[in-house]
Design a protein around this motif. Structure first.
Motif, PDB file in Angstrom:
ATOM      1  N   ASN A   1      53.067  -8.644  27.942  1.00 32.92           N
ATOM      2  CA  ASN A   1      54.038  -9.377  27.127  1.00 32.92           C
ATOM      3  C   ASN A   1      53.375  -9.957  25.882  1.00 32.92           C
ATOM      4  OD1 ASN A   1      56.458  -8.928  28.438  1.00 32.92           O
ATOM      5  ND2 ASN A   1      56.166 -10.646  29.839  1.00 32.92           N
ATOM      6  N   ALA A   2      52.167 -10.453  26.028  1.00 36.92           N
ATOM      7  CA  ALA A   2      51.433 -10.974  24.865  1.00 36.92           C
ATOM      8  C   ALA A   2      51.140  -9.854  23.865  1.00 36.92           C
ATOM      9  CB  ALA A   2      50.141 -11.652  25.313  1.00 36.92           C
ATOM     10  N   LEU A   3      50.790  -8.676  24.369  1.00 39.56           N
ATOM     11  CA  LEU A   3      50.547  -7.528  23.483  1.00 39.56           C
ATOM     12  C   LEU A   3      51.828  -7.122  22.754  1.00 39.56           C
ATOM     13  CD1 LEU A   3      48.344  -5.240  25.765  1.00 39.56           C
ATOM     14  CD2 LEU A   3      47.569  -6.593  23.808  1.00 39.56           C
ATOM     15  N   LEU A   4      52.927  -7.087  23.480  1.00 33.04           N
ATOM     16  CA  LEU A   4      54.206  -6.722  22.867  1.00 33.04           C
ATOM     17  C   LEU A   4      54.572  -7.701  21.750  1.00 33.04           C
ATOM     18  CD1 LEU A   4      56.198  -5.798  26.084  1.00 33.04           C
ATOM     19  CD2 LEU A   4      55.574  -4.222  24.233  1.00 33.04           C
ATOM     20  N   ALA A   5      54.354  -8.986  21.997  1.00 28.77           N
ATOM     21  CA  ALA A   5      54.660  -9.989  20.975  1.00 28.77           C
ATOM     22  C   ALA A   5      53.745  -9.816  19.765  1.00 28.77           C
ATOM     23  CB  ALA A   5      54.523 -11.392  21.560  1.00 28.77           C
ATOM     24  N   GLU A   6      52.476  -9.593  20.021  1.00 29.95           N
ATOM     25  CA  GLU A   6      51.521  -9.435  18.924  1.00 29.95           C
ATOM     26  C   GLU A   6      51.790  -8.163  18.126  1.00 29.95           C
ATOM     27  OE1 GLU A   6      46.699  -9.363  18.190  1.00 29.95           O
ATOM     28  OE2 GLU A   6      47.465 -10.016  20.124  1.00 29.95           O
ATOM     29  N   ALA A   7      52.215  -7.108  18.806  1.00 32.91           N
ATOM     30  CA  ALA A   7      52.476  -5.840  18.136  1.00 32.91           C
ATOM     31  C   ALA A   7      53.843  -5.819  17.458  1.00 32.91           C
ATOM     32  CB  ALA A   7      52.381  -4.691  19.131  1.00 32.91           C
ATOM     33  N   ALA A   8      54.654  -6.836  17.698  1.00 32.66           N
ATOM     34  CA  ALA A   8      56.007  -6.913  17.141  1.00 32.66           C
ATOM     35  C   ALA A   8      56.795  -5.649  17.475  1.00 32.66           C
ATOM     36  CB  ALA A   8      55.966  -7.162  15.636  1.00 32.66           C
ATOM     37  N   CYS A   9      56.747  -5.243  18.743  1.00 32.03           N
ATOM     38  CA  CYS A   9      57.455  -4.039  19.189  1.00 32.03           C
ATOM     39  C   CYS A   9      58.956  -4.265  19.186  1.00 32.03           C
ATOM     40  CB  CYS A   9      57.044  -3.694  20.621  1.00 32.03           C
ATOM     41  SG  CYS A   9      55.429  -2.988  20.738  1.00 32.03           S
ATOM     42  N   ARG A  10      59.650  -3.259  18.715  1.00 33.02           N
ATOM     43  CA  ARG A  10      61.100  -3.223  18.838  1.00 33.02           C
ATOM     44  C   ARG A  10      61.523  -1.768  18.766  1.00 33.02           C
ATOM     45  NH1 ARG A  10      63.897  -3.479  13.578  1.00 33.02           N
ATOM     46  NH2 ARG A  10      62.265  -3.210  12.044  1.00 33.02           N
ATOM     47  N   PRO A  11      62.453  -1.372  19.615  1.00 32.25           N
ATOM     48  CA  PRO A  11      62.880   0.035  19.638  1.00 32.25           C
ATOM     49  C   PRO A  11      63.426   0.478  18.291  1.00 32.25           C
ATOM     50  CG  PRO A  11      63.703  -1.130  21.539  1.00 32.25           C
ATOM     51  CD  PRO A  11      63.125  -2.159  20.623  1.00 32.25           C
ATOM     52  N   TYR A  12      63.107   1.710  17.945  1.00 33.63           N
ATOM     53  CA  TYR A  12      63.514   2.277  16.676  1.00 33.63           C
ATOM     54  C   TYR A  12      63.630   3.786  16.855  1.00 33.63           C
ATOM     55  CZ  TYR A  12      62.909   3.484  11.676  1.00 33.63           C
ATOM     56  OH  TYR A  12      63.060   3.987  10.425  1.00 33.63           O
ATOM     57  N   ILE A  13      64.794   4.346  16.569  1.00 36.08           N
ATOM     58  CA  ILE A  13      64.985   5.789  16.693  1.00 36.08           C
ATOM     59  C   ILE A  13      64.592   6.445  15.383  1.00 36.08           C
ATOM     60  CG2 ILE A  13      66.652   7.640  17.066  1.00 36.08           C
ATOM     61  CD1 ILE A  13      68.279   5.621  18.738  1.00 36.08           C
ATOM     62  N   THR A  14      63.772   7.464  15.489  1.00 39.16           N
ATOM     63  CA  THR A  14      63.285   8.155  14.301  1.00 39.16           C
ATOM     64  C   THR A  14      63.265   9.654  14.532  1.00 39.16           C
ATOM     65  OG1 THR A  14      61.464   8.253  12.702  1.00 39.16           O
ATOM     66  CG2 THR A  14      60.866   7.987  15.007  1.00 39.16           C
ATOM     67  N   SER A  15      63.200  10.394  13.463  1.00 39.27           N
ATOM     68  CA  SER A  15      62.945  11.832  13.552  1.00 39.27           C
ATOM     69  C   SER A  15      61.998  12.154  12.399  1.00 39.27           C
ATOM     70  CB  SER A  15      64.235  12.646  13.473  1.00 39.27           C
ATOM     71  OG  SER A  15      64.924  12.363  12.287  1.00 39.27           O
ATOM     72  N   HIS A  16      60.904  12.746  12.730  1.00 38.73           N
ATOM     73  CA  HIS A  16      59.891  13.079  11.730  1.00 38.73           C
ATOM     74  C   HIS A  16      59.204  14.372  12.134  1.00 38.73           C
ATOM     75  CE1 HIS A  16      56.711  11.778  14.485  1.00 38.73           C
ATOM     76  NE2 HIS A  16      57.514  10.781  14.784  1.00 38.73           N
TER      77      HIS A  16
END
Length: 169
Positions: free
Chosen positions: A71-86
């Protein structure tokens, strides 16, 4: 064992980053596990290596202590789901924006991957059980009983145990 895309390859990237000793090993670990990062600047490699120091405690912790660390890593990494195509791929999930840069992408990817794995199988992360070996691993074995980073380390421990039994017998 089969993982979802974040729990498996991303957790393997995390282990490779923890074990990397150089910028080229960092890049090899990412590319070898499917990340589309071709080049790292010296600054990016340094920042990713620093991130790896934050990942190591997750591998060393007891399974019940891992959620808080992740959870601390997720907060530090500012993770949030994002759909992409590349790169010609169909839409798929990322945990960072496309413009996050390599460091942001690596941080989000590894934190997200460890989060999935800790929720699905928290006992499948570890540090090698051979004294003196500090290699982190993700247990992808069928039975989930891995204790060593490699067959070589397991063999060393088993041979030493066998020899100790022979001497005491």
């Amino acid at each position: 064992m089969h993982f979802n895309p974040y729990g498996g390859p991303a957790a393997l990237v995390a282990a490779d980053l923890v074990n990397a000793g150089s910028a080229s090993e960092l890049l090899d670990g990412m590319v070898g596990n499917g990340m589309a990062i071709q080049l790292l600047t010296d600054d990016e490699a340094t920042r990713i290596a620093d991130w790896a120091h934050h990942l190591r405690p997750v591998f060393a912790a007891r399974p019940e202590d891992r959620p808080e660390l992740v959870n601390a890593l997720l907060a530090e990494a500012a993770c949030r789901p994002y759909i992409t195509s590349h790169d010609g791929k169909p839409p798929h999930l990322h945990y960072s924006a496309e413009d996050a840069g390599p460091v942001g992408r690596v941080r989000a990817y590894t934190a997200g991957g460890l989060a999935h794995l800790v929720c699905e199988a928290p006992d499948r992360l570890g540090i090698c059980g051979r004294e003196g070996c500090e290699v982190a691993y993700v247990d992808t074995s069928r039975n989930g009983r891995r204790r060593f980073c490699s067959t070589r380390c397991a063999t060393r421990v088993h041979v030493a145990d066998h020899r100790a039994r022979q001497v005491s017998a």
